[in-house]
Design an enzyme around this catalytic site. Structure first.
Site, mmCIF file in Angstrom:
data_model
loop_
_atom_site.group_PDB
_atom_site.id
_atom_site.type_symbol
_atom_site.label_atom_id
_atom_site.label_comp_id
_atom_site.label_asym_id
_atom_site.label_seq_id
_atom_site.Cartn_x
_atom_site.Cartn_y
_atom_site.Cartn_z
ATOM 1 N N ASP A 68 0.859 -1.183 0.000
ATOM 2 C CA ASP A 68 0.000 0.000 0.000
ATOM 3 C C ASP A 68 0.896 1.233 0.000
ATOM 4 O OD1 ASP A 68 -2.513 1.280 0.130
ATOM 5 O OD2 ASP A 68 -3.228 -0.232 1.532
ATOM 6 N N ASP B 256 -3.053 4.515 -2.571
ATOM 7 C CA ASP B 256 -4.108 5.009 -1.700
ATOM 8 C C ASP B 256 -4.520 6.424 -2.102
ATOM 9 O OD1 ASP B 256 -5.645 4.891 0.933
ATOM 10 O OD2 ASP B 256 -4.379 6.638 1.284
ATOM 11 N N GLU C 244 11.283 0.981 -14.787
ATOM 12 C CA GLU C 244 12.740 0.849 -14.665
ATOM 13 C C GLU C 244 13.134 -0.554 -14.218
ATOM 14 O OE1 GLU C 244 14.050 3.703 -11.834
ATOM 15 O OE2 GLU C 244 13.297 5.447 -12.944
ATOM 16 N N HIS D 130 -10.801 -2.970 3.470
ATOM 17 C CA HIS D 130 -10.646 -2.503 4.854
ATOM 18 C C HIS D 130 -11.502 -1.281 5.166
ATOM 19 C CE1 HIS D 130 -8.051 -0.008 2.464
ATOM 20 N NE2 HIS D 130 -7.920 0.840 3.466
ATOM 21 N N ASP D 131 -11.963 -0.567 4.148
ATOM 22 C CA ASP D 131 -12.831 0.593 4.370
ATOM 23 C C ASP D 131 -14.304 0.221 4.326
ATOM 24 O OD1 ASP D 131 -10.887 2.551 4.806
ATOM 25 O OD2 ASP D 131 -10.627 2.921 2.666
#
Length: 566
Positions: free
Chosen positions: A96, A197, A266, A334-335
């Site tokens: 995250d 996020d 990269e 999770h929300d």
């Protein structure tokens, strides 16, 4: 196909997943011990919610060190051991990444707030007040005013979330370089990508105009509470959008995502980015921004209706096809918490099965939230002292001190508002504390007592008909049927009000997926529904173990069937 297109992802909320050292908090030792469980579940990728050092005002989303590990979770060596063990099992790991803000205890902000002429002052958004008030009337979406006054330097700093989460100034090239260095740190270590996020909140208009919604956060939360009673979710979203329209989705985001994609490229190994957003524009041209964004509009349609799902799929898949983009589906996180809680308890497990089957058979990469595979439900907290979510504490205090609610009524509102209800510890066994931590240790959040009612891993592991074993069967079916992973998706017409039907088709295989979303029994005329294009069918899977005849298939309540056509 890329690995992230064929993968089944599983979100781990570190604090609540597995306590390996017996202190009541999940950690990397515990996570590593559960990797074989995840492998057996059919998981190919893990999304790890923030594990960084943090004062935990927002459960880890207030980062104080982007290249470290929170001591309660272990050490950097513990993380590397977990990553290596996951890779040894063929499981990828994405982290995250919180771009919008840091913790107010991050060394960058401590320097920035030390004086107006500090070299890092411009790393955050500082402004003078107006007539003894904040720079404008913006709200934080978490805790009231979006501006916090700093008496030491006589200016306000901006925070879209908590006052303990000051927003970074991404117009400063030094901020970009510091964050890209943190990204490279983890990529060099071997992580496989990032979930981004709150990307929509990164930029703000430089002239900082007032919003015109007429609501402050307290009024907005009260309106939301009142409208939810009447299930008026459409109006809730409309008012929220108007209130925060100047703070979300501002110019500059796509150019920034292109820069981040260049950093990812990269490194070898198809490192990937998935954004906490549902705007397909974040795919860019399909190859220069994010690899995926979540199909939150589908998640908001739970419980599903066939017509609404078909409408959602037609719109999103049509848009993605124009840029060779790839879809991404989820039922909870999770929300939003555990999706099974949205159903009538009498039918919840059956509904959870058919919704899970939808996520695993629709075109796109599925994400499972930890605990959903065993049917974990929300826990309505009863004591203020058990709340860990700062939003819920703010709601409680506002209800009591502004709106004059009784403590009992305010607690009920806070219990429904808090994200804690869907973040409780994973229920591993029918044992004290659900087997999450030692019996005599108090976990960081209370364990839902329904672990004693069969909602735990150990009991369901032994039950052939359990939700856990259903998940295992469905991920195995997905893996064994190539068309379910890579095939295009074709709707079956006419649309039905009770059965979601669609084809998944690649060059070598065509399958018909039937998801019966009603508590009814019907005979589905599969051959007629396909206008006679296919003469034969082989039943690859039937939840109710029905028999396919030449023209019809009986579908039981909340049934699931997958038919290979020829």
């Amino acid at each position: 196909m890329k690995w992230w297109q064929s993968a089944v992802f599983y979100q781990i909320y570190p604090r609540s997943f597995a306590d390996g050292n017996g202190d009541g908090i999940g950690d990397f030792i515990g996570m590593a011990q559960k990797l074989d469980y995840l492998k057996d579940l059919g998981v190919d990728g893990i999304w790890l919610s923030p594990h960084f050092p943090s004062p935990q005002f927002d459960c880890g989303y207030d980062v104080s060190d982007y290249t470290g590990v929170a001591p309660e979770y272990g050490t950097l060596e513990d993380f590397k051991a977990f990553l290596d063990a996951a890779h040894a099992r063929g499981i990828r790991v994405i982290l995250d990444l919180v771009l919008n803000h840091t913790s107010h205890l991050h060394p960058w902000f401590i320097e920035s707030s030390s004086s107006r002429d500090n070299p890092k002052r411009d790393w955050y958004i500082w402004r003078d007040g107006k007539n003894g008030a904040p720079p404008n009337n913006w709200n934080s979406c978490f805790d009231g005013d979006a501006w916090e006054y700093d008496s030491k330097t006589g200016q306000y700093y901006y925070h879209y979330f908590l006052k303990q989460q000051p927003d970074l100034n991404w117009r400063n090239p030094q901020v970009k370089e510091a964050m890209w260095d943190a990204v490279r740190f983890w990529l060099r270590m071997g992580v496989d990508g990032f979930r981004l996020d709150a990307i929509g909140t990164i930029y703000e208009p430089e002239n900082l105009p007032n919003h015109t919604s007429g609501y402050n956060l307290a009024q907005l939360r009260k309106l939301e509470h009142d409208l939810r009673v009447h299930h008026n979710h459409k109006k809730i979203r409309a008012v929220w959008r108007k209130t925060f329209s100047l703070q979300v989705g501002q110019p500059g985001l796509h150019e920034l995502m292109k820069e981040l994609r260049a950093v990812m490229d990269e490194f070898p190994g198809d490192r990937m980015l998935v954004g906490e957003d549902d705007d397909i524009a974040y795919h860019g041209n399909g190859h220069d921004e994010l690899h995926m964004v979540f199909n939150f509009p589908l998640m908001r349609r739970i419980p599903f209706s066939p017509i609404e799902v078909q409408k959602n799929q037609a719109e999103r898949l049509g848009q993605l096809a124009k840029i060779d983009g790839w879809p991404c589906n989820t039922l909870g996180n999770h929300d939003t918490g555990h999706f099974i809680t949205r159903f009538d308890p009498a039918e919840a497990e059956a509904q959870a099965r058919v919704h899970t089957a939808a996520m695993l058979t629709l075109r796109g990469t599925p994400f499972i939230y930890n605990g959903d595979e065993i049917g974990m439900t929300h826990l309505m907290l009863e004591k203020v002292e058990d709340i860990r979510d700062v939003i819920a504490n703010w709601v409680y205090d506002t209800d009591v001190n502004v709106y004059g609610m009784s403590p009992a009524e305010a607690m009920q509102h806070a219990a429904h508002t808090t994200r804690d209800k869907g973040r409780t510890p994973m229920q591993w066994a029918n044992a004290p504390q659900g087997g999450f931590c030692p019996a005599k240790v108090k976990p960081w959040l209370p364990v839902n007592p329904n672990y004693a009612e069969g909602i735990n891993v150990a009991d369901q592991d032994k039950d052939h008909a359990s939700l856990l074993n259903f998940h295992r069967k469905m991920t195995a079916l997905r893996r064994s049927v190539p068309a379910l992973v890579e095939g295009e998706q074709i709707p079956v017409k006419p649309r039905s009000r009770d059965t979601l039907a669609f084809l998944r088709k690649n060059k070598k295989q065509t399958v018909l997926v039937l998801l019966h979303l009603k508590n009814t029994t019907r005979k589905y005329p599969w051959k007629a529904a396909l206008d006679g294009q296919y003469n034969q069918g082989k039943l690859l899977y039937s939840y109710s173990e029905q028999t396919l005849n030449k023209s019809t298939l009986t579908l039981k309540p909340y049934d699931i069937a997958v038919i290979e056509l020829s």
